[in-house]
Motif scaffolding. Structure first.
Motif, mmCIF file in Angstrom:
data_model
loop_
_atom_site.group_PDB
_atom_site.id
_atom_site.type_symbol
_atom_site.label_atom_id
_atom_site.label_comp_id
_atom_site.label_asym_id
_atom_site.label_seq_id
_atom_site.Cartn_x
_atom_site.Cartn_y
_atom_site.Cartn_z
ATOM 1 N N THR A 170 0.518 -1.318 0.032
ATOM 2 C CA THR A 170 0.133 -0.148 0.433
ATOM 3 C C THR A 170 0.494 1.402 0.519
ATOM 4 N N GLY A 171 0.583 1.840 -1.084
ATOM 5 C CA GLY A 171 1.723 3.564 -1.271
ATOM 6 C C GLY A 171 2.864 3.550 -1.594
ATOM 7 N N ASP A 172 2.906 2.035 -1.913
ATOM 8 C CA ASP A 172 4.319 1.513 -3.093
ATOM 9 C C ASP A 172 3.889 1.910 -4.285
ATOM 10 N N ASP A 173 4.099 3.485 -4.691
ATOM 11 C CA ASP A 173 4.366 4.075 -6.113
ATOM 12 C C ASP A 173 5.298 3.928 -7.036
ATOM 13 N N SER A 174 6.404 3.187 -6.768
ATOM 14 C CA SER A 174 7.692 3.380 -6.726
ATOM 15 C C SER A 174 7.374 2.553 -8.103
ATOM 16 N N LEU A 175 8.885 2.819 -8.865
ATOM 17 C CA LEU A 175 9.482 2.181 -9.750
ATOM 18 C C LEU A 175 9.587 0.348 -9.312
ATOM 19 N N ARG A 176 10.731 0.345 -8.181
ATOM 20 C CA ARG A 176 10.361 -0.971 -7.217
ATOM 21 C C ARG A 176 9.227 -1.432 -6.926
ATOM 22 N N GLY A 177 8.392 -1.072 -6.326
ATOM 23 C CA GLY A 177 7.070 -1.981 -6.163
ATOM 24 C C GLY A 177 6.187 -2.020 -6.723
ATOM 25 N N ALA A 178 6.643 -1.583 -8.375
ATOM 26 C CA ALA A 178 5.792 -1.827 -9.876
ATOM 27 C C ALA A 178 6.834 -4.004 -10.273
ATOM 28 N N VAL A 179 7.965 -2.868 -10.167
ATOM 29 C CA VAL A 179 9.106 -4.349 -10.794
ATOM 30 C C VAL A 179 8.347 -5.138 -9.896
ATOM 31 N N GLY A 180 8.643 -5.238 -8.609
ATOM 32 C CA GLY A 180 9.020 -6.411 -7.635
ATOM 33 C C GLY A 180 7.596 -6.973 -8.432
ATOM 34 N N PHE A 181 6.455 -6.481 -7.740
ATOM 35 C CA PHE A 181 5.279 -6.943 -8.304
ATOM 36 C C PHE A 181 5.279 -7.488 -9.622
ATOM 37 N N LEU A 182 5.308 -6.823 -10.581
ATOM 38 C CA LEU A 182 5.386 -7.519 -12.138
ATOM 39 C C LEU A 182 5.963 -9.189 -12.076
ATOM 40 N N LEU A 183 7.978 -9.115 -11.356
ATOM 41 C CA LEU A 183 8.938 -9.978 -11.437
ATOM 42 C C LEU A 183 8.200 -11.071 -10.838
ATOM 43 N N ARG A 184 7.447 -11.181 -9.286
ATOM 44 C CA ARG A 184 6.953 -11.716 -9.469
ATOM 45 C C ARG A 184 5.796 -12.402 -9.649
ATOM 46 N N ARG A 185 5.185 -11.726 -10.734
ATOM 47 C CA ARG A 185 3.811 -12.821 -11.488
ATOM 48 C C ARG A 185 4.851 -13.368 -12.149
ATOM 49 N N PHE A 186 5.765 -12.584 -13.199
ATOM 50 C CA PHE A 186 6.430 -13.600 -13.880
ATOM 51 C C PHE A 186 7.057 -14.827 -13.560
ATOM 52 N N LEU A 245 0.387 -0.269 -12.592
ATOM 53 C CA LEU A 245 2.365 -1.119 -12.903
ATOM 54 C C LEU A 245 2.743 -1.465 -14.238
ATOM 55 N N ARG A 246 2.406 -0.512 -15.427
ATOM 56 C CA ARG A 246 2.885 -1.169 -16.585
ATOM 57 C C ARG A 246 3.987 -0.121 -17.105
ATOM 58 N N LEU A 247 5.113 -0.886 -17.333
ATOM 59 C CA LEU A 247 6.178 -0.838 -16.916
ATOM 60 C C LEU A 247 6.360 0.733 -18.313
ATOM 61 N N VAL A 248 5.838 0.312 -19.091
ATOM 62 C CA VAL A 248 5.868 1.269 -20.746
ATOM 63 C C VAL A 248 4.860 1.913 -19.990
ATOM 64 N N ASN A 249 4.930 3.447 -21.295
ATOM 65 C CA ASN A 249 4.301 4.391 -21.448
ATOM 66 C C ASN A 249 3.049 3.986 -22.748
ATOM 67 N N VAL A 250 2.518 3.482 -22.487
ATOM 68 C CA VAL A 250 1.567 3.117 -23.414
ATOM 69 C C VAL A 250 0.406 3.539 -23.000
ATOM 70 N N ASN A 251 -1.178 3.364 -23.702
ATOM 71 C CA ASN A 251 -2.815 3.300 -22.559
ATOM 72 C C ASN A 251 -3.099 1.576 -22.989
ATOM 73 N N ASP A 252 -4.327 1.546 -22.572
ATOM 74 C CA ASP A 252 -4.247 0.436 -22.233
ATOM 75 C C ASP A 252 -4.981 -0.164 -23.749
ATOM 76 N N ARG A 253 -5.212 0.565 -24.149
ATOM 77 C CA ARG A 253 -5.707 -0.040 -25.925
ATOM 78 C C ARG A 253 -4.590 -0.649 -26.477
ATOM 79 N N TRP A 254 -2.727 0.135 -26.334
ATOM 80 C CA TRP A 254 -2.091 -0.199 -27.348
ATOM 81 C C TRP A 254 -1.419 -1.569 -26.698
ATOM 82 N N ALA A 255 -1.799 -1.029 -25.476
ATOM 83 C CA ALA A 255 -1.052 -2.709 -24.284
ATOM 84 C C ALA A 255 -1.355 -3.682 -25.248
ATOM 85 N N ARG A 256 -2.713 -4.391 -24.922
ATOM 86 C CA ARG A 256 -3.255 -5.163 -25.779
ATOM 87 C C ARG A 256 -3.202 -5.687 -27.160
ATOM 88 N N PHE A 257 -3.539 -4.412 -27.658
ATOM 89 C CA PHE A 257 -3.182 -4.759 -28.584
ATOM 90 C C PHE A 257 -1.366 -5.214 -29.119
#
Length: 763
Positions: A170-186, A245-257
């Motif tokens: 909670t409250g962890d909006d840093s790059l480390r928090g996002a990468v940590g979550f995505l890396l654990r899921r990966f 948590l997206r690591l690249v600057n792209v909106n939802d539409r283009w991310a899914r595409f």
């Protein structure tokens, strides 16, 4: 007789091919079904008739035939290489054009045979597995194996989720928090895929025959395993369901595409490899239908379509979220979709040329796909570099324009270094994909490709050293300027602002010298790696330097004088100096001259060799003395108390207290003239701060004198008329009044004296 003729034929071919000793010493392959005995070897220098006779006597007829064929192939390759080297540039271009168009023309001519050929391969496949029932059994068993693998994988993932649910702190909006979550899921997805692979391998070996495994292995690898692995990797980068948590600057539409179509692209590439292997194994070689050519072409068309449709998303991805972007970043972002299209078309052309030239060994290993993937991964790599720099660079130290400029410069330098390192790594990976040895490429090669590679790698290393040196020196310079509190207000002061440190004065020259040295050294190394002898360049540079030295003695004088001035620490950036009547703040220094900014805006450039004497008004401290003229009847002790009170008040003022070295105080009666008493006060302050303090002291003294009913003395001219009392002055005639006024004006002009020379210092 037969053996004797073959003996001397071998001797003749070995003599012609003496440039290929390694090939001549290779063991001969067997042409029959049974393995052949190891062939005797012979070195070219030992080719005497007796040695050849003994070697051939131990060979079988098949071994001798193989040796002859190998020598014929080597001779043909040598002749082809020699003919290629003798070609002109236009002949080489014509050969490349023919190689490019031949596969396309061949594929077009065999297009009518594509569908029948695939149908024949499928028919052969069905017959080899005992008809339709056998094929249905095969696919049923494969489906069963896959179902078991999916079931076990799902159960393992469910157990891991129950054991520990993936959440973001909670409250962890840093790059480390996002990468940590995505890396654990990966990692969980990868672990599930490993479980899936192990299960289907164990189950498949248990229920499938060897023949069935030969079909199921490539089928599952290229059409199921690789797309699923790609899906996990793209979910890590794109996070199509988690925009926060997206690591690249792209909106939802283009991310899914992009995530969906990248998986589809990998599936199509895997289908290409599998389909070519499938038709070849089932009696329809690739050259008969050119199925691989058309499927491979479809891969490049797919890439062009993705880049064309999603060009807005790709631009946003390349642009990133960093607010401190440059014009180059914007140009690169706008050009990337077209760059991706160009890479796809260039790869297709390269593959066609290599097929036309018959050099398909690396293509069979997918070297072209690896190259294209590495080039197309530019937005992800670039975005990752800028994101890491943005989050890992230290926060801005200090405040003001100098600190902000240093912070932005540091970020951009790190981004440029990261980009160059990434380019170097990509080049190495591409070289490895094409089976090129990096060590051999970095050595002195005879080929132009080797030289160009060494040239580029030398420039890459030199640029990294160049940027690293600039980054370190600029960071030290910014730290010095920030620590000294140098600002625009200081530059706008009457006689310069706070002086820079000795380090902040020398570092710009050190940076310029370091840059020039790095450019010269790595430039010469890079030119040398192109195969050009740099010895004449060094000799010519030495002669040119000697000639310039004789012809530019004043330039040498300026440079040497500047070195000694810097060694003596005679001036620093920001200090107010006087040189032969020219005054100004030191704004910039170079190798041969310095620039002085006058407080009225004029800039004076003074060569070091033309400095006879230098007066520095801003070194360490400055004492300012202020004079005030009051009437004769004023009490000096009262003024002394007023000055002391003002000095204490300014020491307590947060705007001025840090600028004082000694408080403002009275020095008593300094002089007495015909107007009144001259009272003097003084204070000691930091250089560049005295003028703001002086203005404030003037304001406070004026207010304090008005409150104490003390007037400033004014110059007066009194005219006495003999024989007339003062009370009768109002009864003077006009002529008498004019006479008195003329006498007073004459006295006033005498008191002022002749016109004084202009005083030194600011007006």
């Amino acid at each position: 007789m037969y053996r004797f003729m073959i003996l001397w034929a071998c001797a003749a071919f070995l003599s012609l091919a003496s440039a290929f000793p390694a090939t001549a010493q290779m063991p001969l392959p067997s042409t029959g079904g049974a393995p052949a005995a190891e062939a005797p070897t012979i070195s070219p220098e030992d080719m005497t008739p007796e040695a050849i006779n003994a070697a051939v006597a131990r060979m079988s007829d098949d071994q001798v035939r193989s040796l002859l064929l190998d020598r014929l192939d080597a001779a043909a390759e040598t002749a082809a290489a020699a003919s290629t080297n003798d070609m002109t540039f236009f002949e080489k271009m014509s050969r490349l054009w023919t190689a490019f168009t031949t596969p396309l023309m061949d594929a077009l001519s065999k297009l009518p045979a594509l569908i029948p050929g695939v149908s024949t391969a499928i028919s052969n496949f069905v017959e080899s597995y005992g008809g339709a029932s056998g094929v249905m059994t095969l696919f049923g068993l494969i489906a069963l194996v896959l179902a078991i693998g999916f079931a076990v994988e799902t159960a393992v993932r469910a157990y891991m989720n129950r054991a520990k649910e993936l959440t973001v702190a909670t409250g962890d909006d840093s790059l480390r928090g996002a990468v940590g979550f995505l890396l654990r899921r990966f990692m969980r997805e990868i672990f599930g895929l490993i479980v899936f692979y192990v299960v289907i391998r164990i189950v498949g070996r248990s229920i499938l025959s060897q023949e069935q495994l030969a079909f199921a292995g490539p089928f599952v690898t290229y059409l199921i395993w690789m797309p699923r692995l790609t899906a996990a990797a793209t979910r890590f980068m794109m996070a199509p369901q988690r925009a926060d948590l997206r690591l690249v600057n792209v909106n939802d539409r283009w991310a899914r595409f992009l995530q969906r179509h990248i998986v589809g692209l990998i599936f199509l590439g895997g289908l290409t490899i599998w389909a070519v292997s499938f038709t070849t194994k089932n009696g329809v070689p690739g050259p008969e239908t050119r199925l691989g050519f058309w499927l491979d072409t479809l891969v490049y068309v797919y890439i062009v379509a993705i880049a064309l449709i999603a060009r807005d998303g790709l631009r946003d991805m390349m642009r990133g979220t960093d607010p401190d972007t440059t014009d180059f970043d914007e140009v690169a972002a706008n050009a990337y979709p077209y760059f991706a299209m160009g890479v796809a078309m260039a790869t297709w052309a390269l593959v066609s040329i290599l097929i036309g030239l018959g050099q398909v060994t690396q293509l069979l290993h997918g070297a072209h796909y690896v190259t294209m993937f590495l080039l197309l991964a530019a937005p992800v790599v670039d975005t990752a570099i800028r994101g890491l720099v943005r989050h890992l660079v230290p926060p801005m130290a200090g405040e003001g324009p100098a600190a902000e400029a240093a912070y932005i410069s540091t970020k951009r330098s790190l981004v440029r270094i990261g980009r160059v390192v990434a380019v170097g790594i990509i080049m190495i990976l591409i070289a490895n994909a094409w089976d090129l040895s990096i060590l051999q490429l970095l050595q002195n090669g005879a080929g132009i490709a080797d030289n160009v590679f060494s040239f580029v790698m030398t420039l890459v290393v030199g640029y990294v050293v160049y940027e690293g040196t600039s980054l370190w020196i600029n960071s030290r310079l910014a730290a010095e300027q920030t620590a000294l509190g140098m600002s625009q207000e200081d530059a706008d002061a009457e006689m310069g602002g706070a002086s820079g440190s000795r380090l902040s004065t020398v570092l710009p020259l050190a940076l310029l010298s370091a840059k020039a040295t790095i450019i010269v050294i790595f430039g010469l190394l890079a030119v040398g790696n192109l195969g050009i002898d740099i010895t004449p360049l060094l000799a010519g540079a030495g002669i040119a330097g000697l000639a310039i030295g004789f012809g530019a003695q004043q330039l040498v004088t300026d440079i040497v004088s500047g070195v000694f001035f810097l060694v003596d620490d005679a001036f620093r950036v920001g200090e107010y100096v006087e040189i032969g009547g020219t005054m100004g703040a030191v704004e910039k220094i170079s190798i041969r001259s310095m620039q002085l900014r006058h407080h009225r805006g004029a800039v004076h450039t003074v060569p070091y060799g033309q400095i006879p004497q230098l007066t520095n008004y801003s070194r360490d401290w400055v004492i300012m003395k202020l004079k005030f003229t009051v009437p004769f009847d004023t009490n000096p002790n009262q003024i002394k108390k007023i000055f002391k009170k003002i000095g204490q008040e300014m020491l307590e003022d947060p705007l001025f207290k840090d600028d004082f070295l000694q408080p403002f105080k009275s020095q008593g009666v300094f002089d007495i003239d015909d107007v009144g008493m001259v009272i003097r006060g003084k204070f000691m302050a930091k250089p560049g701060k005295q003028f703001m303090i002086r203005k404030e002291i003037y304001n406070k003294i004026k207010a304090a004198f008005a409150e104490a009913d003390i007037d400033f003395a004014r110059r007066e001219v009194r005219v006495a008329i003999p024989g007339m009392e003062a009370e009768h002055y109002d009864d003077m005639s006009r002529e008498e009044s004019l006479t008195v006024a003329a006498a007073g004006a004459a006295v006033a002009s005498q008191d002022q004296g002749p016109a004084a020379a202009p005083a030194k210092g600011p007006d």
